[in-house]
Design a protein around this motif. Structure first.
Motif, PDB file in Angstrom:
ATOM      1  N   GLU A 315       0.839  -1.188   0.000  1.00 32.90           N
ATOM      2  CA  GLU A 315       0.000   0.000   0.000  1.00 32.90           C
ATOM      3  C   GLU A 315       0.882   1.249   0.000  1.00 32.90           C
ATOM      4  O   GLU A 315       1.927   1.274   0.628  1.00 32.90           O
ATOM      5  N   SER A 316       0.456   2.291  -0.741  1.00 31.61           N
ATOM      6  CA  SER A 316       1.174   3.575  -0.805  1.00 31.61           C
ATOM      7  C   SER A 316       2.601   3.411  -1.330  1.00 31.61           C
ATOM      8  O   SER A 316       3.561   3.897  -0.732  1.00 31.61           O
ATOM      9  N   SER A 317       2.727   2.734  -2.471  1.00 32.63           N
ATOM     10  CA  SER A 317       4.052   2.461  -3.016  1.00 32.63           C
ATOM     11  C   SER A 317       4.816   3.746  -3.308  1.00 32.63           C
ATOM     12  O   SER A 317       4.252   4.753  -3.732  1.00 32.63           O
ATOM     13  N   HIS A 318       6.109   3.691  -3.062  1.00 27.78           N
ATOM     14  CA  HIS A 318       7.054   4.799  -3.222  1.00 27.78           C
ATOM     15  C   HIS A 318       6.788   5.949  -2.255  1.00 27.78           C
ATOM     16  O   HIS A 318       7.284   7.055  -2.449  1.00 27.78           O
ATOM     17  N   SER A 319       5.996   5.660  -1.213  1.00 25.82           N
ATOM     18  CA  SER A 319       5.814   6.619  -0.133  1.00 25.82           C
ATOM     19  C   SER A 319       6.092   5.865   1.173  1.00 25.82           C
ATOM     20  O   SER A 319       6.982   5.022   1.206  1.00 25.82           O
ATOM     21  N   TYR A 320       5.339   6.145   2.237  1.00 25.73           N
ATOM     22  CA  TYR A 320       5.481   5.377   3.476  1.00 25.73           C
ATOM     23  C   TYR A 320       4.593   4.155   3.335  1.00 25.73           C
ATOM     24  O   TYR A 320       3.384   4.220   3.497  1.00 25.73           O
ATOM     25  N   ARG A 322       3.051   0.081   3.327  1.00 23.93           N
ATOM     26  CA  ARG A 322       2.545  -0.871   4.309  1.00 23.93           C
ATOM     27  C   ARG A 322       2.142  -2.158   3.620  1.00 23.93           C
ATOM     28  O   ARG A 322       1.664  -2.156   2.481  1.00 23.93           O
ATOM     29  N   THR A 323       2.377  -3.279   4.305  1.00 27.46           N
ATOM     30  CA  THR A 323       1.841  -4.559   3.889  1.00 27.46           C
ATOM     31  C   THR A 323       1.482  -5.335   5.148  1.00 27.46           C
ATOM     32  O   THR A 323       1.567  -4.813   6.258  1.00 27.46           O
ATOM     33  N   HIS A 324       1.075  -6.569   4.978  1.00 27.50           N
ATOM     34  CA  HIS A 324       0.705  -7.406   6.116  1.00 27.50           C
ATOM     35  C   HIS A 324       1.476  -8.720   6.036  1.00 27.50           C
ATOM     36  O   HIS A 324       1.847  -9.172   4.944  1.00 27.50           O
ATOM     37  N   LYS A 325       1.700  -9.316   7.186  1.00 30.06           N
ATOM     38  CA  LYS A 325       2.417 -10.588   7.216  1.00 30.06           C
ATOM     39  C   LYS A 325       1.733 -11.650   6.368  1.00 30.06           C
ATOM     40  O   LYS A 325       2.405 -12.528   5.808  1.00 30.06           O
ATOM     41  N   ASP A 326       0.410 -11.575   6.236  1.00 27.43           N
ATOM     42  CA  ASP A 326      -0.304 -12.563   5.418  1.00 27.43           C
ATOM     43  C   ASP A 326       0.149 -12.500   3.960  1.00 27.43           C
ATOM     44  O   ASP A 326       0.298 -13.531   3.289  1.00 27.43           O
ATOM     45  N   SER A 327       0.350 -11.286   3.461  1.00 25.50           N
ATOM     46  CA  SER A 327       0.785 -11.121   2.075  1.00 25.50           C
ATOM     47  C   SER A 327       2.214 -11.609   1.882  1.00 25.50           C
ATOM     48  O   SER A 327       2.532 -12.242   0.862  1.00 25.50           O
ATOM     49  N   ILE A 328       3.077 -11.328   2.844  1.00 28.37           N
ATOM     50  CA  ILE A 328       4.465 -11.802   2.764  1.00 28.37           C
ATOM     51  C   ILE A 328       4.493 -13.324   2.767  1.00 28.37           C
ATOM     52  O   ILE A 328       5.216 -13.954   1.992  1.00 28.37           O
ATOM     53  N   GLU A 329       3.678 -13.926   3.639  1.00 28.98           N
ATOM     54  CA  GLU A 329       3.634 -15.385   3.725  1.00 28.98           C
ATOM     55  C   GLU A 329       3.108 -16.001   2.422  1.00 28.98           C
ATOM     56  O   GLU A 329       3.654 -16.988   1.928  1.00 28.98           O
ATOM     57  N   ALA A 330       2.049 -15.408   1.846  1.00 31.26           N
ATOM     58  CA  ALA A 330       1.500 -15.930   0.598  1.00 31.26           C
ATOM     59  C   ALA A 330       2.529 -15.823  -0.527  1.00 31.26           C
ATOM     60  O   ALA A 330       2.659 -16.737  -1.357  1.00 31.26           O
ATOM     61  N   THR A 331       3.287 -14.727  -0.547  1.00 31.90           N
ATOM     62  CA  THR A 331       4.328 -14.550  -1.551  1.00 31.90           C
ATOM     63  C   THR A 331       5.405 -15.614  -1.405  1.00 31.90           C
ATOM     64  O   THR A 331       5.828 -16.240  -2.392  1.00 31.90           O
ATOM     65  N   GLU A 332       5.846 -15.836  -0.176  1.00 34.78           N
ATOM     66  CA  GLU A 332       6.890 -16.828   0.059  1.00 34.78           C
ATOM     67  C   GLU A 332       6.415 -18.228  -0.329  1.00 34.78           C
ATOM     68  O   GLU A 332       7.160 -19.004  -0.940  1.00 34.78           O
ATOM     69  N   ARG A 333       5.182 -18.538  -0.028  1.00 35.96           N
ATOM     70  CA  ARG A 333       4.640 -19.856  -0.366  1.00 35.96           C
ATOM     71  C   ARG A 333       4.582 -20.056  -1.878  1.00 35.96           C
ATOM     72  O   ARG A 333       4.896 -21.151  -2.383  1.00 35.96           O
ATOM     73  N   LEU A 334       4.197 -19.010  -2.622  1.00 33.75           N
ATOM     74  CA  LEU A 334       4.079 -19.173  -4.068  1.00 33.75           C
ATOM     75  C   LEU A 334       5.453 -19.259  -4.729  1.00 33.75           C
ATOM     76  O   LEU A 334       5.649 -20.057  -5.655  1.00 33.75           O
ATOM     77  N   VAL A 335       6.406 -18.472  -4.268  1.00 33.21           N
ATOM     78  CA  VAL A 335       7.763 -18.588  -4.814  1.00 33.21           C
ATOM     79  C   VAL A 335       8.307 -19.979  -4.543  1.00 33.21           C
ATOM     80  O   VAL A 335       8.905 -20.619  -5.421  1.00 33.21           O
ATOM     81  N   ASP A 336       8.103 -20.480  -3.344  1.00 32.66           N
ATOM     82  CA  ASP A 336       8.561 -21.818  -2.973  1.00 32.66           C
ATOM     83  C   ASP A 336       7.909 -22.876  -3.864  1.00 32.66           C
ATOM     84  O   ASP A 336       8.581 -23.782  -4.375  1.00 32.66           O
TER      85      ASP A 336
END
Length: 345
Positions: A315-320, A322-336
């Motif tokens: 959220e708010s890319s190239h500014s301050y 924000r994301t959520h741990k759920d999104s990071i986890e989903a990203t890691e799972r799909l890359v894996d």
């Protein structure tokens, strides 16, 4: 997720505007070596680590970029303050009021300051709230007793010194991660954690895979070289852009179907979609209208590969950001899941 977030916090604490990435690449080289890999720094300044797979005839390449937005000293003003020149694409208002560090090339020291509009005081300037923020009226107020150009130069500050922004990293009890430069240090942290897990498990990937941590993505050409001839698939792990008409959110992994350079490979995209569905990984498909990635830069340079892009929703890319741990986890799972899958048909 704990280890991924630890990597993320360590990465965010290292200033790394494009062109000033020696410290963060040193961190990567040391971390990857400690994990048992043999990373190398390319002439361009990227970091590459190759993991041999069961099939060494066809290779994969995965990127995440370690460089961030920043600025550079453009001029020293008569009153001792600094004019800036942007590194990367962001409007000036995105950094107004941000604390910063000036990295002095002459002596290796840093001087702190704040990036402000020249007409900041509402008690003095009638147009403080309405004037357009431009390169000519944004400046750094240094945390030093300087009132002249000569006094600022006496600190060692010179045109061309890099200026980095305070990331202001916060992880909330509700699972949100707030910081500058989640684009793209979230993805770097994800790849580091996966490499750690693969080493600990003694996992043999199905195909030889090159992990390229690019250092000049924000100016458009970080991952467009050092691509081995055997590479047939190129996955960029970067941020998912949020806003009006976007499907991307902070709780799923975003799979990009098209950015400003054109569509991503359809078969590759559908391969990622099937993996996400089969493994019940929450995802969204999206178009990023004003966006380019390491993968699109590689295609522009003539890489003969299938290319795709996915990442956490930011959220708010190239500014301050924000994301959520759920999104990071989903990203890691799909890359894996992708790295363990067969080649795209």
């Amino acid at each position: 997720m704990t280890e991924t977030l630890t990597y993320l916090q360590e990465l965010l604490a290292i200033p790394s505007p494009t062109g000033y990435t020696r410290e963060v690449t040193d961190y990567l080289l040391a971390t990857l070596s400690r994990l048992g890999y043999e990373p190398r720094r390319t002439a361009k300044g990227n970091v590459m680590v190759t993991v041999k797979g069961a099939d060494q005839s066809k290779h994969r390449l995965v990127t995440a970029h370690i460089d961030t937005l920043g600025t550079m000293v453009r001029a020293i003003k008569a009153d001792g303050r600094l004019k800036l020149d942007r590194i990367g694409g962001f409007p000036w208002n995105m950094i107004e009021g941000e604390n910063c560090l000036v990295h002095i090339a002459a002596n290796g020291k840093t001087v702190s300051g704040t990036i402000l509009l020249h007409q900041t005081s509402t008690h003095v300037y009638k147009d403080a709230g309405t004037v357009e923020r431009t390169q000519d009226n944004m400046e750094v107020r240094l945390d030093e007793k300087v009132t002249t150009e000569a006094e600022t130069r006496a600190l060692g500050i010179e045109v061309g010194d890099f200026v980095s922004f305070d990331p202001r990293t916060t992880i909330t009890e509700t699972g949100f991660v707030k910081s500058r430069f989640l684009d793209d240090k979230v993805s770097v942290a994800v790849l580091l954690h996966l490499l750690q897990v693969y080493q600990e498990q003694g996992l043999n990937l199905p195909y030889t895979t090159h992990f390229l941590f690019s250092s000049i993505e924000e100016v458009g050409n970080g991952g467009n070289s050092s691509i081995p001839d055997e590479t047939v698939e190129y996955l960029a792990v970067d941020m998912g852009a949020m806003g009006d008409d976007q499907q991307t959110d902070e709780y799923t992994v975003s799979i990009c179907v098209k950015d400003a350079t054109g569509p991503y490979n359809y078969d590759f995209r559908q391969h990622l979609v099937k993996l996400a569905k089969d493994q019940e990984i929450p995802f969204k498909l999206d178009i990023y209208p004003y966006y380019g990635s390491d993968a699109s830069a590689a295609m522009a340079a003539g890489a003969e590969v299938k290319h795709a892009l996915l990442g956490a929703g930011i959220e708010s890319s190239h500014s301050y950001e924000r994301t959520h741990k759920d999104s990071i986890e989903a990203t890691e799972r799909l890359v894996d899941a992708y790295l363990k899958s067969n080649l795209v048909e």
